[in-house]
Design a protein around this motif. Structure first.
Motif, PDB file in Angstrom:
ATOM      1  N   ARG A  91      61.332   1.002  40.109  1.00 41.30           N
ATOM      2  CA  ARG A  91      60.895   1.379  38.764  1.00 41.30           C
ATOM      3  C   ARG A  91      59.400   1.101  38.631  1.00 41.30           C
ATOM      4  O   ARG A  91      58.862   0.223  39.255  1.00 41.30           O
ATOM      5  N   ARG A  92      58.785   1.888  37.806  1.00 41.03           N
ATOM      6  CA  ARG A  92      57.329   1.828  37.675  1.00 41.03           C
ATOM      7  C   ARG A  92      56.904   0.522  37.025  1.00 41.03           C
ATOM      8  O   ARG A  92      57.465   0.099  36.016  1.00 41.03           O
ATOM      9  N   ALA A  93      55.905  -0.129  37.574  1.00 41.23           N
ATOM     10  CA  ALA A  93      55.355  -1.322  36.948  1.00 41.23           C
ATOM     11  C   ALA A  93      54.533  -0.914  35.750  1.00 41.23           C
ATOM     12  O   ALA A  93      53.925   0.143  35.726  1.00 41.23           O
ATOM     13  N   VAL A 138      59.961  -3.893  41.131  1.00 39.28           N
ATOM     14  CA  VAL A 138      59.039  -2.810  40.794  1.00 39.28           C
ATOM     15  C   VAL A 138      58.325  -2.213  41.999  1.00 39.28           C
ATOM     16  O   VAL A 138      57.722  -1.140  41.887  1.00 39.28           O
ATOM     17  N   TYR A 192      60.666 -10.025  40.042  1.00 35.72           N
ATOM     18  CA  TYR A 192      60.001  -8.911  39.368  1.00 35.72           C
ATOM     19  C   TYR A 192      59.279  -8.002  40.367  1.00 35.72           C
ATOM     20  O   TYR A 192      59.427  -6.776  40.329  1.00 35.72           O
TER      21      TYR A 192
END
Length: 411
Positions: A408-410, A137, A133
């Motif tokens: 991608r934005r957290a 991100v 994860y």
């Protein structure tokens, strides 16, 4: 038209990534989970003795945790690919909580050992999924800080956890530490379940089956696993050697248990204090600026340890070893995140963690074998030689992985 609008059908660009966006999704759950782990680690051998096991049996049970970590790394990577980061973290937490509750209720040393194996497996699922994860991100130029801070939280949790576990065990019995782990793990899972987005994390599994994907990943990235993985193995052996040789050499130079503990604590403090500066160094200058000095200082410390014949020299070498280990804060995770291919991230990180956990599991046996064949001082020096070889491998054969790139934005 002012020219400041967005074209029809387009969406505004995502805001720039900020490390604080990981507080709720990663950092707080990590601290809770690490405290839970720390709470049970000193309790496991004591509980095995309480069940009627011998000291040897207690040591065997403790070893089952490391074995579980190693055995479940590869399945953990495949679960990440199949169900996504969120699904794997929930599965890992559920396994840890169930194993912890079961361990508190068992009255059999054999069953207790099996449950500790499964507990290690749940930890493996958690670690692989969380690393996947963060890799997804976090942009490469900020991964060093993100993951070194994660390593710092692990150290903090493993400092707080044993204190909590010991306090609970004294008041309510050894079983209470396992219940604390289950509760803290469930709290961490609940936070991540709410905060982490789901549904887009699973990878496209078209083509060969899971075993075929795993084999393909190993073959396609064999150079990374052999070169970078070899350097990481050396680093893990050095870390285990530090844990073994420091207390034994302290006894050899005449320190009592309290003195050895004080020196060990000073070394650990220096280690902990470096995690954020090291993350900044990795993100500003490159991963090798941390990994190569870490290997070198650990190696030089173990080479110098046999030359110390009095307390001052011993304490200075212990601090040098703490600096060396601190320079490696988060480096294993950061390199794994950098090397992981987007389409096969789960399997790659599963193999990567397997290499690191294999070094952790085998490290004590390697150190023990060297010590059994030579004197304590020579064993420390030979282990330092492994570190020099690892530093050379990291410097010359492993590419620098710091690079720019979108993420991608957290949430």
């Amino acid at each position: 038209m002012s020219g400041q609008g967005f074209a029809a059908g387009s969406s505004p660009p995502a805001p720039p990534f900020r490390l604080r966006s990981l507080v709720a999704s990663v950092y707080l759950p990590t601290l809770l989970f690490a405290i839970g782990q720390g709470a049970v680690l000193p309790i496991i051998p004591l509980f095995a003795l309480q069940l009627g096991g011998s000291a040897a049996a207690a040591g065997f049970v403790v070893g089952m945790r490391g074995l579980g970590l190693m055995l479940f790394d590869l399945p953990g990577g495949m679960v990440v690919s199949r169900f996504g980061d969120k699904g794997a973290m929930v599965a890992g937490t559920g396994l840890v909580a169930a194993a912890a509750v079961g361990a508190s209720l068992t009255r059999s040393v054999g069953l207790f050992a099996l449950l500790i194996l499964l507990m290690g497996g749940g930890w493996a699922f958690w670690h692989v999924a969380r690393l996947a994860y963060v890799t997804e991100v976090t942009p490469s130029p900020q991964r060093g800080r993100a993951l070194s801070f994660l390593a710092g939280l692990h150290r903090a949790g493993w400092f707080i956890g044993p204190i909590l576990g010991g306090f609970l065990a004294k008041l309510y019995g050894l079983e209470s530490a396992f219940y604390a782990q289950a509760v803290l793990g469930a709290a961490a899972a609940a936070i991540m379940f709410v905060v982490v987005r789901g549904g887009e994390d699973a990878e496209d599994l078209g083509g060969p089956g899971m075993a075929g994907r795993l084999l393909t990943t190993v073959v396609e990235h064999r150079d990374v696993f052999l070169r970078a993985g070899g350097a990481i193995l050396a680093l893990q052996i050095l870390r285990q050697g530090r844990q073994v040789f420091l207390p034994l050499w302290g006894d050899a130079v005449g320190l009592d248990v309290a003195g050895i503990g004080l020196v060990f604590g000073a070394s650990a403090f220096v280690d902990f204090a470096l995690f954020y500066p090291v993350g900044s160094l990795m993100d500003r200058r490159g991963r090798k600026w941390a990994s190569v000095p870490s290997l070198l200082l650990l190696a030089l410390g173990l080479l110098a340890l046999p030359a110390t014949q009095e307390i001052t020299g011993y304490a200075l070498v212990a601090v040098l070893l703490g600096i060396g280990n601190g320079l490696g804060a988060g480096i294993v995770m950061t390199l794994g995140a950098d090397f992981a291919p987007p389409g096969r991230r789960g399997e790659f990180l599963g193999v990567w963690r397997f290499i690191g956990d294999a070094g952790n599991a085998a490290g004590p046996f390697v150190v023990s074998a060297i010590a059994g064949a030579a004197s304590l001082g020579l064993a420390s020096a030979l282990t330092g030689g492994i570190g020099l070889a690892g530093a050379l491998l990291m410097a010359l054969a492993v590419p620098e992985t710091l690079r720019g790139g979108p993420a991608r934005r957290a949430p």
